[in-house]
Design a protein around this motif. Structure first.
Motif, PDB file in Angstrom:
ATOM      1  N   GLU A  48     -11.839  -5.270  12.709  1.00  0.00           N
ATOM      2  CA  GLU A  48     -11.529  -3.931  13.197  1.00  0.00           C
ATOM      3  C   GLU A  48     -12.418  -2.898  12.507  1.00  0.00           C
ATOM      4  O   GLU A  48     -12.049  -2.262  11.533  1.00  0.00           O
ATOM      5  CB  GLU A  48     -10.045  -3.614  12.995  1.00  0.00           C
ATOM      6  CG  GLU A  48      -9.590  -2.432  13.814  1.00  0.00           C
ATOM      7  CD  GLU A  48      -8.080  -2.342  13.908  1.00  0.00           C
ATOM      8  OE1 GLU A  48      -7.596  -1.498  14.655  1.00  0.00           O
ATOM      9  OE2 GLU A  48      -7.406  -3.127  13.229  1.00  0.00           O
ATOM     10  N   GLU A  88     -10.647  -2.029  19.029  1.00  0.00           N
ATOM     11  CA  GLU A  88      -9.454  -2.415  18.278  1.00  0.00           C
ATOM     12  C   GLU A  88      -9.417  -3.914  18.015  1.00  0.00           C
ATOM     13  O   GLU A  88      -8.859  -4.370  17.024  1.00  0.00           O
ATOM     14  CB  GLU A  88      -8.216  -1.984  19.068  1.00  0.00           C
ATOM     15  CG  GLU A  88      -6.910  -2.199  18.329  1.00  0.00           C
ATOM     16  CD  GLU A  88      -5.727  -1.697  19.123  1.00  0.00           C
ATOM     17  OE1 GLU A  88      -4.713  -1.331  18.510  1.00  0.00           O
ATOM     18  OE2 GLU A  88      -5.816  -1.685  20.363  1.00  0.00           O
ATOM     19  N   THR A 112      -5.417   5.660  14.196  1.00  0.00           N
ATOM     20  CA  THR A 112      -6.231   5.551  15.401  1.00  0.00           C
ATOM     21  C   THR A 112      -6.469   6.912  16.021  1.00  0.00           C
ATOM     22  O   THR A 112      -7.572   7.257  16.406  1.00  0.00           O
ATOM     23  CB  THR A 112      -5.539   4.620  16.406  1.00  0.00           C
ATOM     24  OG1 THR A 112      -5.346   3.360  15.805  1.00  0.00           O
ATOM     25  CG2 THR A 112      -6.376   4.468  17.664  1.00  0.00           C
ATOM     26  N   TYR A 137     -13.272   2.589  19.346  1.00  0.00           N
ATOM     27  CA  TYR A 137     -13.358   3.531  18.246  1.00  0.00           C
ATOM     28  C   TYR A 137     -14.700   4.264  18.200  1.00  0.00           C
ATOM     29  O   TYR A 137     -14.763   5.473  18.117  1.00  0.00           O
ATOM     30  CB  TYR A 137     -13.166   2.798  16.902  1.00  0.00           C
ATOM     31  CG  TYR A 137     -11.810   2.172  16.719  1.00  0.00           C
ATOM     32  CD1 TYR A 137     -10.661   2.752  17.255  1.00  0.00           C
ATOM     33  CD2 TYR A 137     -11.672   0.999  15.997  1.00  0.00           C
ATOM     34  CE1 TYR A 137      -9.417   2.183  17.074  1.00  0.00           C
ATOM     35  CE2 TYR A 137     -10.419   0.415  15.810  1.00  0.00           C
ATOM     36  CZ  TYR A 137      -9.298   1.013  16.348  1.00  0.00           C
ATOM     37  OH  TYR A 137      -8.075   0.443  16.170  1.00  0.00           O
ATOM     38  N   GLN A 165      -9.532   5.576  24.953  1.00  0.00           N
ATOM     39  CA  GLN A 165      -8.435   4.798  24.395  1.00  0.00           C
ATOM     40  C   GLN A 165      -7.660   4.209  25.570  1.00  0.00           C
ATOM     41  O   GLN A 165      -7.224   4.939  26.460  1.00  0.00           O
ATOM     42  CB  GLN A 165      -7.536   5.702  23.546  1.00  0.00           C
ATOM     43  CG  GLN A 165      -6.628   4.959  22.601  1.00  0.00           C
ATOM     44  CD  GLN A 165      -5.817   5.919  21.749  1.00  0.00           C
ATOM     45  OE1 GLN A 165      -5.006   6.655  22.282  1.00  0.00           O
ATOM     46  NE2 GLN A 165      -6.039   5.926  20.444  1.00  0.00           N
ATOM     47  N   ASN A 209      -9.470  -0.346  23.905  1.00  0.00           N
ATOM     48  CA  ASN A 209      -9.331   0.763  22.962  1.00  0.00           C
ATOM     49  C   ASN A 209     -10.576   0.795  22.075  1.00  0.00           C
ATOM     50  O   ASN A 209     -10.776  -0.071  21.225  1.00  0.00           O
ATOM     51  CB  ASN A 209      -8.076   0.578  22.119  1.00  0.00           C
ATOM     52  CG  ASN A 209      -7.794   1.786  21.235  1.00  0.00           C
ATOM     53  OD1 ASN A 209      -8.335   2.862  21.443  1.00  0.00           O
ATOM     54  ND2 ASN A 209      -6.941   1.592  20.244  1.00  0.00           N
TER      55      ASN A 209
END
Length: 964
Positions: free
Chosen positions: A92, A69, A7, A54, A322, A52
């Motif tokens: 994910e 996430e 991550t 990405y 995050q 969270n």
């Protein structure tokens, strides 16, 4: 452990966004840490699958795709659609990439790669590439090939995909590692990939590798930041920024004076369309904002682990994090200042040095220099008192009007309290006299001595000179001419005035509490703006006028009114204001400053918040409350004419203030205004329809209408075949009804005939002869009285029979009267040898019950003639009438010899005579039952004693009656 490391590596290395721009060289720079922006924060409470995040991308239709996430989602400004592609193997998704043809690419933690095009998914299987380890990026080079960059067992590897084909080829570069943020710089002839070990130059038919002299121990992060000389790229490693020279492939430090702002860890670099540089870190965002030939540096979102910054097509900024969700920044043109010592900025003004003076709701006073650095930041009273107004004088004094006193304050000389009281507004005239308004009084100060001139709750004062003072009160506008306070235009304006502004040409602007804004000129209202017309709110607190622009502070944003074009723009928190509740406005050179309930906001007066119209799209079409597959044309049977359409306008600014208009052509001629995004038509008639819907925000035009066509088929009873069938059926029904009418007429005619015949037959010759003989015998015996009585009753019986001969129904009372006459004559004829009785149930009135005439008499006659005539001894005849629901129950019971013995006697005496009255009565019953569907029935029962000897006969008549 693996997931945590991946991550972090993903946030460090996979947030590649394609932003281009040319940056000017730095000549000088400044750092501003007190100036911030107002962000909107989306979290799981707003519908995000996870806080969270990405990666993020915008598709061709304008939707924002977000990989988190907890799964992929799609955002339209209103709601987050979770799992928009159900066929993905994994939820994910860690990377999203949009290629040159606007198709979306995804990859997950299992190295599965997908291409999403036209609502369908193509999957690429990479399981055969054993050296392929962790996929960190997807890129498209100038040849149109797609690169999947990964760490590999031997350092790095790439997979080149040929789009729309299932095959892929793997190249292992070994020590020529592509590990790191491998960003493409591409033009028509080549693409460049920069890694920690060297530079990869991708030509049309070959790849050239140039190794670095120094191998970096940490990954290099790059982005499409190409410097003005087109020979340098801005990159980062070891939490420092460097320029990489494309000429000699060397690195040199960049922006060293600011490296303390991002020394905790850099995650990502990007530029926007205004050539600003964004540096995301583990401790917020550093913005290098370009202005002229310099940069102003701002530190934003301190304490947040920030992943990437993305600028959408409408110049909104999206910042991922995050653990803290998604941050939305609509504009860099509106800056904000927030002080931890107070929340509500209640009053604002400027001084002669362009400093900004802020008064707060808790007696806090803050003075900011032009760079928004606090030079005064203190509480002016020990208690929390509301500062309603601030007035800066030429003597460098600041007059502070509070909820409990007036303070004359000078930073160097301290403060002076004028007087106690509740003050809400003030204004100095040309002679420096202070005019005030408060909770219950209005007046002025003469050498610090207060003089009341009225008792009115006042929120606004405009002092022109000593002979012309205007007061805005809760009762309306008042004017003081130096001697008298009078209501101003009381018959024209009746409103709670909250602020007054006047232009050079004596045009008045009046902001009111609940009636919008009035504009007056020459004592006439030339404009009145209300919420029903153009304003977004009716509570207007302040108004200032500058040249051709009027700025109006409301409880729902700042309204900018252009006097020349007569148009409004509405600036709200969705556009970047600190808050929608505006308490005060002031000017500073070319800037507008507003005090809000969450700090102050500053922007250039030329700010244009006009936005593009929302893009319309269908969310659902329900038929009979069931979801359907979305399409542009629906053909539905008439039984499915309940239509519910849900739509939405795609926009990210003012998303909560979208207005809709819809129309159903074929049913409606006008547009229907609505604040909701649903239209329902529960019972559409058969026909062809076109549904149109469009949307706008406060600052946009109406969008292009979205169209959906419907055809509701006619019901079967409106089709040609049904018309033909109905015509045939009508002919059949006509024939049937005509035949039935004829049949009924025949029945009625036969009934009338049989009734007359029966009536005639009932008085059979035997009866007539016997009656006349009895009369003669009474006369011979000179029993004139009995003969006279007999003759009188006989004539009454004849009269009753003649009266009933032309009636369909008679009352039961008439029938009983006739029976009494008949039985009386028969009893006299038989020398009173039998007794008879007629009983009636007292629960009903016989005069209110109808029956066919002379229906009972034939059965009575039959009982006398065949049952009692041959009886020895006492003869009994009992007749009773009872009511059960709609039926009349008539029981005729005799104690005669019975039907069997009567028949034997008739055979012995060779009497073959059959009662015509009984035969005709039976036919009448049959005809009545045909005409009235079983309205009568007769039951005959032979009676026996205990020795089984005949003891009489019982007849039960069930007659359907109608009550009069």
């Amino acid at each position: 452990m693996y997931l945590h490391l991946f991550t972090q590596a993903n946030l460090l290395c996979s947030f590649q966004k394609r932003a281009s721009g040319i940056l000017l060289l730095l000549f000088w720079s400044s750092i501003v840490l007190g100036q911030h922006f107002s962000f909107k924060n989306y979290t799981v409470r707003d519908g995000l699958p996870s806080a969270n995040i990405y990666d993020l991308e915008q598709d061709e239709d304008g939707f924002i795709w977000i990989s988190t996430e907890a799964g992929l989602c799609k955002f339209d400004g209103h709601s987050f659609q979770k799992n928009p592609i159900s066929s993905l193997k994994s939820k994910e998704i860690v990377n999203i990439y949009k290629d040159s043809k606007h198709d979306l690419w995804f990859n997950d933690l299992a190295n599965d790669v997908y291409c999403y095009k036209n609502d369908s998914i193509q999957e690429f299987d990479l399981s055969s590439f054993h050296g392929f380890r962790y996929l960190v990026d997807i890129q498209e080079d100038h040849n149109g090939d797609f690169w999947l960059l990964s760490t590999g067992d031997s350092g790095a590897a790439r997979v080149v995909l040929e789009k729309n084909k299932d095959n892929a080829s793997l190249e292992d570069f070994g020590k020529k590692s592509f590990w790191g943020k491998n960003t493409f710089l591409k033009n028509q002839n080549q693409s460049l990939i920069l890694s920690r070990f060297g530079l990869n130059i991708i030509n049309t038919d070959s790849i050239q590798y140039v190794p670095f002299e120094k191998k970096w121990k940490a990954p290099i992060g790059t982005t499409n930041i190409l410097m003005p000389n087109k020979e340098d790229i801005l990159v980062y490693f070891h939490n420092q920024l460097y320029f990489f020279s494309l000429k000699d492939y060397t690195f040199r430090p960049a922006f060293k004076e600011w490296e303390h702002l991002y020394q905790k860890g850099i995650n990502y670099l990007s530029t926007d369309r205004s050539n600003n540089i964004w540096v995301t870190t583990v401790d917020g965002v550093v913005l290098l904002q370009q202005k002229d030939q310099s940069y102003t540096v701002k530190k934003l979102l301190e304490g947040k682990f920030i992943g990437l910054v993305f600028q959408d097509r409408d110049d909104n900024y999206w910042i991922t994090s995050q653990k803290d969700g998604l941050f939305f920044l609509p504009s860099l043109e509106i800056s904000s200042y927030k002080n931890p010592n107070f929340s509500i900025a209640s009053a604002i003004t400027t001084d002669n040095k362009n400093n900004i003076i802020i008064g707060a709701a808790n007696s806090w006073l803050t003075i900011l220099n032009p760079d928004l650095q606090a030079i005064v930041d203190q509480k002016i009273q020990s208690s929390d008192k509301y500062i309603y107004d601030l007035l800066y004088t030429e003597e460098n004094y600041l007059t502070i009007l509070c909820s409990d006193k007036i303070i004359n304050w000078n930073p160097e000389k301290g403060e002076t309290v004028f007087t106690d009281g509740s003050y809400k507004t003030g204004s100095y005239d040309t002679n420096s006299r202070l005019w005030y308004g408060g909770s219950s009084h209005l007046g002025y100060f003469e050498q610090k001595n207060r003089k009341h001139i009225g008792k009115k709750r006042t929120y606004a004062v405009l002092a022109q000179n000593e002979q012309s003072i205007f007061f805005g009160t809760v009762e309306g506008l008042y004017h003081y001419d130096g001697a008298t306070l009078k209501a101003y235009l009381p018959n024209l304006i009746k409103a709670d005035i909250r602020d007054i502004a006047i232009t050079a040409d004596s045009t008045f602007f009046l902001a009111t509490h609940d009636k919008g804004v009035y504009i007056l000129k020459e004592d006439k209202i030339i404009h009145h703006f209300t919420n029903q017309k153009v304003l977004n709110a009716e509570l207007c607190k302040k108004v200032i006028v500058q040249d051709t622009i009027a700025w109006i502070a409301t409880n729902n944003g700042l309204h900018k009114f252009n006097l020349n074009t007569q148009t409004f723009q509405i600036i709200t928190a969705d556009n970047g204001l600190a808050d929608n509740e505006i308490n005060d406005i002031t000017r500073k050179e070319d800037d507008i400053i507003v005090a809000t309930n969450k700090g102050i906001s500053i922007f250039n007066q030329a700010l244009d918040v006009g936005s593009t119209s929302p893009k319309m799209y269908l969310k659902s079409v329900k038929v009979q409350e069931r979801d359907t597959t979305l399409q542009s044309y629906y053909e539905l049977p008439f039984s499915q004419n309940n239509i519910k359409i849900e739509y939405s306008g795609l926009t990210f600014q003012n998303a909560g203030e979208i207005q809709y208009e819809h129309q159903l052509k074929g049913l409606q001629q006008d547009w229907i205004f609505s604040n909701i995004n649903i239209a329902q038509y529960p019972a559409l008639p058969a026909g062809n329809y076109t549904f149109l819907v469009r949307a706008k925000t406060h600052n946009s035009d109406w969008s292009k209408p979205l169209e959906v066509d419907f055809r509701i088929k006619p019901p079967f009873y409106q089709t040609y075949w049904f018309y033909g069938l109905m015509a045939l059926l009508s002919l059949f029904i006509f024939y049937f009804i005509n035949a039935e009418l004829q049949r009924r007429n025949n029945v009625r005619q036969q009934m009338e005939n049989y009734q007359l015949v029966a009536l005639r037959a009932q008085m059979n010759p035997h009866f007539l002869f016997n009656a006349l003989n009895s009369i003669q015998e009474f006369i011979v015996q000179q029993d004139k009285r009995t003969a006279n009585r007999y003759l009188t009753q006989f004539s009454s019986l004849m009269r009753n029979i003649l009266t009933m001969s032309d009636q369909d129904h008679i009352s039961l009372a008439q029938e009983i009267d006739t029976l009494n006459l008949y039985l009386s004559l028969e009893s006299m004829r038989f020398d009173d040898s039998f007794n008879y009785s007629i009983t009636i149930d007292p629960s009903f009135d016989p005069s209110l019950v109808d029956i066919p005439p002379m229906l009972v008499q034939p059965y009575v006659e039959n009982a006398i003639k065949h049952g009692l005539h041959h009886k020895k001894g006492q003869k009994q005849l009992a007749i009773s009438f009872n009511k059960r629901e709609n039926y009349l129950i008539c029981i005729i019971e005799d104690n005669g010899i019975g039907r069997k013995r009567s028949k034997e006697i008739n055979q012995i005496n060779k009497q073959l005579y059959t009662s015509k009255a009984m035969q005709l009565t039976e036919k009448r019953l049959n005809l009545l039952n045909i005409a009235h569907k079983k309205s009568l029935n007769v039951q005959i029962e032979d009676l026996y004693n205990l020795q089984s000897q005949p003891q009489g006969t019982k007849i039960v008549l069930n007659i359907l009656t109608k009550t009069i």
